[in-house]
Design a protein around this motif. Structure first.
Motif, PDB file in Angstrom:
ATOM      1  N   ILE A  76       0.849  -1.192   0.000  1.00 47.13           N
ATOM      2  CA  ILE A  76       0.000   0.000   0.000  1.00 47.13           C
ATOM      3  C   ILE A  76       0.881   1.238   0.000  1.00 47.13           C
ATOM      4  N   ILE A  77       0.642   2.131  -0.956  1.00 46.16           N
ATOM      5  CA  ILE A  77       1.336   3.412  -1.026  1.00 46.16           C
ATOM      6  C   ILE A  77       0.293   4.512  -0.851  1.00 46.16           C
ATOM      7  N   ILE A  78       0.589   5.504  -0.015  1.00 44.67           N
ATOM      8  CA  ILE A  78      -0.321   6.626   0.203  1.00 44.67           C
ATOM      9  C   ILE A  78       0.201   7.840  -0.546  1.00 44.67           C
ATOM     10  N   ASP A  79      -0.532   8.267  -1.565  1.00 44.65           N
ATOM     11  CA  ASP A  79      -0.190   9.478  -2.303  1.00 44.65           C
ATOM     12  C   ASP A  79      -0.881  10.687  -1.685  1.00 44.65           C
TER      13      ASP A  79
ATOM     14  N   VAL B 257      -1.900   9.121   8.282  1.00 44.20           N
ATOM     15  CA  VAL B 257      -2.491   7.791   8.111  1.00 44.20           C
ATOM     16  C   VAL B 257      -1.679   6.850   8.990  1.00 44.20           C
ATOM     17  N   THR B 258      -2.310   6.314   9.993  1.00 42.36           N
ATOM     18  CA  THR B 258      -1.597   5.474  10.947  1.00 42.36           C
ATOM     19  C   THR B 258      -1.864   4.003  10.685  1.00 42.36           C
ATOM     20  N   LEU B 259      -1.098   3.180  11.363  1.00 43.98           N
ATOM     21  CA  LEU B 259      -1.290   1.739  11.284  1.00 43.98           C
ATOM     22  C   LEU B 259      -2.711   1.363  11.685  1.00 43.98           C
TER      23      LEU B 259
ATOM     24  N   LEU C  38     -10.671  -0.827  -2.953  1.00 40.64           N
ATOM     25  CA  LEU C  38     -10.019   0.333  -2.356  1.00 40.64           C
ATOM     26  C   LEU C  38      -8.962   1.002  -3.222  1.00 40.64           C
ATOM     27  N   ASP C  39      -8.405   0.315  -4.210  1.00 42.47           N
ATOM     28  CA  ASP C  39      -7.340   0.896  -5.020  1.00 42.47           C
ATOM     29  C   ASP C  39      -7.831   2.170  -5.710  1.00 42.47           C
ATOM     30  N   GLY C  40      -7.119   3.270  -5.485  1.00 46.52           N
ATOM     31  CA  GLY C  40      -7.481   4.543  -6.099  1.00 46.52           C
ATOM     32  C   GLY C  40      -8.422   5.388  -5.268  1.00 46.52           C
ATOM     33  N   GLN C  41      -8.928   4.854  -4.146  1.00 43.86           N
ATOM     34  CA  GLN C  41      -9.836   5.610  -3.299  1.00 43.86           C
ATOM     35  C   GLN C  41      -9.045   6.540  -2.369  1.00 43.86           C
ATOM     36  N   ASN C  42      -9.706   7.602  -1.914  1.00 49.87           N
ATOM     37  CA  ASN C  42      -9.110   8.540  -0.972  1.00 49.87           C
ATOM     38  C   ASN C  42      -9.574   8.238   0.444  1.00 49.87           C
ATOM     39  N   ILE C  43      -8.652   8.274   1.400  1.00 50.31           N
ATOM     40  CA  ILE C  43      -9.037   8.076   2.792  1.00 50.31           C
ATOM     41  C   ILE C  43      -9.722   9.325   3.320  1.00 50.31           C
TER      42      ILE C  43
ATOM     43  N   THR D 157      -4.498   9.214  -1.050  1.00 52.14           N
ATOM     44  CA  THR D 157      -5.005   8.250  -2.031  1.00 52.14           C
ATOM     45  C   THR D 157      -4.310   6.908  -1.873  1.00 52.14           C
ATOM     46  N   LEU D 158      -5.090   5.849  -1.851  1.00 49.77           N
ATOM     47  CA  LEU D 158      -4.563   4.495  -1.708  1.00 49.77           C
ATOM     48  C   LEU D 158      -4.132   3.944  -3.064  1.00 49.77           C
ATOM     49  N   ARG D 159      -2.881   3.529  -3.179  1.00 50.72           N
ATOM     50  CA  ARG D 159      -2.375   2.817  -4.349  1.00 50.72           C
ATOM     51  C   ARG D 159      -2.016   1.403  -3.877  1.00 50.72           C
ATOM     52  N   ILE D 160      -2.713   0.420  -4.384  1.00 50.50           N
ATOM     53  CA  ILE D 160      -2.614  -0.932  -3.832  1.00 50.50           C
ATOM     54  C   ILE D 160      -2.188  -1.921  -4.907  1.00 50.50           C
ATOM     55  N   ASP D 161      -1.240  -2.775  -4.566  1.00 50.53           N
ATOM     56  CA  ASP D 161      -0.799  -3.847  -5.455  1.00 50.53           C
ATOM     57  C   ASP D 161      -0.473  -5.056  -4.585  1.00 50.53           C
ATOM     58  N   PHE D 162      -0.346  -6.203  -5.220  1.00 48.11           N
ATOM     59  CA  PHE D 162       0.049  -7.400  -4.483  1.00 48.11           C
ATOM     60  C   PHE D 162       1.558  -7.373  -4.244  1.00 48.11           C
ATOM     61  N   SER D 163       1.949  -7.779  -3.043  1.00 49.77           N
ATOM     62  CA  SER D 163       3.359  -7.888  -2.726  1.00 49.77           C
ATOM     63  C   SER D 163       3.905  -9.221  -3.223  1.00 49.77           C
TER      64      SER D 163
END
Length: 481
Positions: free
Chosen positions: A169-172, A178-180, A224-229, A235-241
């Motif tokens: 997860i990357i936060i743009d 944004v906490t744990l 959730l990918d591309g959504q804003n918190i 903005t959430l950028r989500i990919d598989f690790s």
């Protein structure tokens, strides 16, 4: 004030928590329009929901994603010529949860507000030949929800079997912290979150989050990918690790293994089993969970009001308008701060009553003309010394936390000792449970016996004049002592 209210209807000698408001709002105002109000109130609950005002060229996947966090989506009918859709959920309870959430928080698709209400239909019957694409997408999503392999055309929706239970997860555009714990609340909507590791890489906040099942990871990524918190940011950028399992050594504010509450915090202490290291974060009820940190996702878009409606206030402690004696309008400096305040303060107990906080339909709190406010019902706080966070984008925004039993004290006057501060806070009506000075003795942590006590003492003692031009600063802490 806790954030930066520009104006609030409030008795001048009380905290901005205590205020008064204009006439009460229908709960559907946040999600509909006045012209639809009567029809909305008359529609009985149904597991079929009617979605209106969809943007042009919206995809079936985007509409289905609105319902995924609330349960299984069983059918969909797109009316693209009318910019509408019908969405059927697996149970009426799931539909009620979804509508309740979206009455407090305006749903967004492609940064456009949409309107959701119960349909008159109790189930959705669709012609598969005419609704072929939508059914193919639904079949693929259902396969992911059920844990089986999707059989839809890959050109319709790319839902290959999930490669890993671990998401990267990357936060743009991280304007607000944004906490744990925020991530755990957001992602646990889709399944059991087992481990989280947060870190900074290339000046970006990132996280690795492990679900118990790869299917849950797939659901979360899809929704959730591309959504804003928060509104228009985080903005959430989500990919598989590439990892399939995370190795967590410590339970603290940077990493957490929820299956191992006995892990040390990294400073020589061991986290106890009730996760007290979370800093006494206020509990989120099931109904409010979506509207708090877990539910702030999909709040993207502009035009969100900076005005909050606070209700169920103690009438003996606030100055009120005649037509609504337990409510207040409070204007924050922008919509982001209003949403953050709402998520942190809704459901908190103030003066013995559980406060309700929602977004108001009003864009501003109008100040009366000079000499006309003989009841002292309105006050401008834009220049108030109570503000803790004055500069937009300041790193101090990272220190905004929900109400907790532990308070952070700063600007402590030289020569003031632990006994002095304990006495000061005890005289405010609370009981001091623990106290700890920082090394420079200009800051300290003080722990009250309850969150409600901490809220009360913060309201009483923030900006307290200790003499010598020293005003005590009090804020909520994420720590415990």
């Amino acid at each position: 004030c806790w954030l930066s209210p520009a104006a609030v209807r409030v008795k001048s000698d009380l905290s901005p928590f205590a205020a008064c408001h204009l006439p009460s709002l229908s709960p559907f105002h946040a999600n509909g329009s006045d012209s639809k109000k009567q029809r909305l109130e008359e529609s009985p609950p149904s597991r079929v929901l009617h979605i209106r005002k969809l943007p042009n060229e919206v995809s079936e996947t985007e509409v289905i994603a609105l319902g995924l966090p609330f349960g299984k989506v069983t059918n969909i009918l797109m009316l693209k010529g009318k910019n509408q859709a019908f969405l059927e959920l697996g149970t009426e309870e799931a539909a009620i949860t979804m509508v309740n959430y979206y009455t407090a928080v305006t749903p967004q698709v492609r940064n456009t507000p949409v309107f959701i209400q119960y349909s008159n239909h109790k189930e959705l019957k669709t012609d598969s030949a005419l609704n072929q694409r939508a059914q193919a997408v639904l079949q693929a999503v259902s396969a992911v929800q059920d844990g089986s392999s999707p059989s839809s055309d890959p050109g319709v929706l790319d839902l290959a079997p999930p490669p890993s239970p671990v998401l990267r997860i990357i936060i743009d555009n991280m304007f607000y912290p944004v906490t744990l714990d925020v991530l755990q609340q957001i992602f646990s909507k889709f399944g059991t979150v087992m481990k989280i590791i947060t870190f900074t890489k290339n000046n970006q906040f990132q996280a690795l989050l492990q679900f118990s099942d790869p299917v849950n990871a797939q659901q979360a990524k899809l929704s959730l990918d591309g959504q804003n918190i928060y509104n228009s940011c985080c903005t959430l950028r989500i990919d598989f690790s590439k990892l399939v399992n995370l190795n967590v050594k410590y339970n603290n504010d940077k990493s957490r293994d929820y299956t191992r509450p006995d892990l040390p915090t990294g400073d020589g202490e061991t986290a106890n089993k009730d996760h007290s290291l979370l800093g006494a974060i206020s509990p989120l009820s099931a109904a409010a969970a979506a509207a708090a940190a877990a539910g702030r996702v999909a709040l993207s878009g502009s035009g969100v009001s900076g005005v909050l409606l606070a209700s169920n206030l103690n009438e003996e402690r606030v100055k009120i308008l005649y037509n609504k004696k337990d409510s207040a309008l409070i204007q924050l400096s922008d919509g982001n701060q209003a949403q953050l305040a709402m998520s942190h303060l809704n459901g908190q107990k103030v003066f013995g009553k559980v406060m309700r906080v929602t977004l108001s339909k009003h864009q501003t709190v109008a100040l009366p003309r000079e000499g006309l406010d003989d009841q002292l019902l309105t006050k401008d706080f834009s220049g108030s010394p109570l503000h803790r966070f004055k500069k937009p984008g300041s790193k101090n925004f990272q220190n905004i936390f929900p109400p907790s039993a532990t308070l952070h004290l700063s600007n402590v006057r030289d020569g003031l000792g632990e006994d002095d501060l304990r006495l000061l806070f005890s005289n405010s009506g609370g009981t001091v449970k623990a106290f700890k000075f920082f090394q420079d003795r200009k800051m300290a942590l003080i722990q009250m016996t309850s969150v409600e006590e901490a809220i009360q003492t913060l309201m009483d003692l923030h900006n307290y004049d200790m003499g010598g031009n020293h005003h005590l600063k009090v804020s909520f802490s994420k720590s415990t002592i």
